[in-house]
Write an enzyme that holds these catalytic residues in place. Structure first.
Site, PDB file in Angstrom:
ATOM      1  N   SER A 120      39.656 128.474  -2.691  1.00  0.00           N
ATOM      2  CA  SER A 120      39.197 127.837  -3.718  1.00  0.00           C
ATOM      3  C   SER A 120      40.322 127.183  -4.663  1.00  0.00           C
ATOM      4  CB  SER A 120      38.766 129.389  -4.769  1.00  0.00           C
ATOM      5  OG  SER A 120      38.003 128.781  -5.984  1.00  0.00           O
ATOM      6  N   ASP A 260      27.774 129.316  -1.384  1.00  0.00           N
ATOM      7  CA  ASP A 260      28.945 129.254  -1.798  1.00  0.00           C
ATOM      8  C   ASP A 260      28.861 128.537  -3.221  1.00  0.00           C
ATOM      9  OD1 ASP A 260      31.864 129.175  -2.125  1.00  0.00           O
ATOM     10  OD2 ASP A 260      31.901 129.337   0.038  1.00  0.00           O
ATOM     11  N   HIS A 287      30.921 132.743  -1.992  1.00  0.00           N
ATOM     12  CA  HIS A 287      32.277 132.739  -2.191  1.00  0.00           C
ATOM     13  C   HIS A 287      33.459 133.462  -1.348  1.00  0.00           C
ATOM     14  CE1 HIS A 287      34.793 129.559  -4.073  1.00  0.00           C
ATOM     15  NE2 HIS A 287      35.520 130.720  -4.725  1.00  0.00           N
TER      16      HIS A 287
END
Length: 307
Positions: A120, A260, A287
């Site tokens: 991320s 996601d 995620h």
């Protein structure tokens, strides 16, 4: 079953704009001296959520003898906090402090060869780092990320429009009124996270622990990002590494989940611009594939790193 060696310590981080000495807390699972496998450095998400959500990557140490290096980025967790810098602007709150911290930790550990996994936000500044073609970087993993905040927010807003109408209405109302810290807004975000952050119920404690750091000290997230995933008003709002992705010349593995936050539309500019890329998607994950499809995740990452 033998217990894996775990070492925790602090590394000095000299960053003059901070105006004070900084410390980076880190943890090593495995043995850097005896393992023949290249160590893997984990860059956590957020910014500001800490490293505990990646404790499960010790599975890679057990199965593939890969030493895992986790650390809390400055401003959160067990590393030096920077609350007094909340009013500082983009001159301070940019990705350079985090790239510099990573470089400092690598030097502190004396690493001559290493792999990096950025998740991320971690893959955002991690890509800036990798584009510098640093000495010693062997392989790079980009997990659930985007090379620009425009791509990220466009994707989030598309996902937002798939939520139940009452959830969308609550988000709209709170954002318009400036009450994004209210309980009703946080409840709406909780529903969003249950769909696109982690679909496990209950959510693993280590993820909750990481997210809890944002409440303990919201300085980094609120200053650099803003009130939520959808509304980036902080110093990162114009951030992009799109034009530098082609400079990442090491073999690169892209990972994301079907559900996601980092949908394919967020990841595609990585894939089309990277010279040497492989892309794997987890069909039952959002995620946090390291939890949601733990066994498959470890097999794919472990085999790729040791092949």
């Amino acid at each position: 079953m033998s217990t894996l060696p775990v070492y925790e310590a602090e590394a000095d981080f000299n960053y003059p704009p901070a105006g004070k000495p900084l410390k980076t807390w880190y943890k090593i699972t495995g043995d850097l001296k005896t393992s023949r496998a290249t160590p893997l450095i984990i860059l956590h998400g957020g910014p500001g959520v800490g490293s505990s959500a990646y404790n499960v990557l010790a599975d890679l140490t057990s199965a593939y003898s890969i030493p895992i290096i986790q650390y809390d980025q400055v401003g959160c967790g067990r590393s030096t906090h920077l609350r007094e810098k909340q009013s500082a602007g983009i001159e301070f709150w940019n990705d350079n402090i985090f790239v510099s911290e990573l470089e400092s930790l690598i030097a502190h550990l004396g690493l001559t060869q290493y792999d990096v996994l950025g998740h991320s936000w971690g893959a955002m500044f991690g890509s800036r780092f990798a584009a510098k073609q640093p000495k010693g970087l062997r392989r790079y993993i980009i997990m659930s990320s985007a090379p620009s905040l425009t791509l990220w927010t466009d994707t989030q807003n598309k996902l937002r429009r798939t939520l139940p109408q009452d959830i969308q209405d609550t988000m709209d109302k709170c954002e318009k009124e400036g009450t994004t810290d209210s309980q009703e807004y946080q409840a709406a975000m909780g529903f969003y996270y249950s769909q696109f952050l982690c679909r496990l119920d209950p959510m693993p404690e280590e993820i909750l622990q990481s997210l809890g750091l944002l409440e303990e000290d919201p300085t980094v997230y609120s200053t650099m990002w803003g009130p939520s995933e959808f509304y980036v008003s902080g110093t990162l709002k114009d951030w992009s590494v799109v034009d530098e992705v082609h400079k990442i010349t090491v073999p690169t593995l892209l990972l994301n989940g079907r559900y996601d936050e980092a949908q394919d539309s967020a990841m595609i500019e990585f894939f089309t611009r990277l010279p040497h890329a492989k892309w794997v998607q987890f069909a039952a994950s959002s995620h946090m594939a390291q939890f949601e499809e733990r066994a498959r995740y470890m097999e794919i990452v472990g085999r790729w790193l040791t092949s």
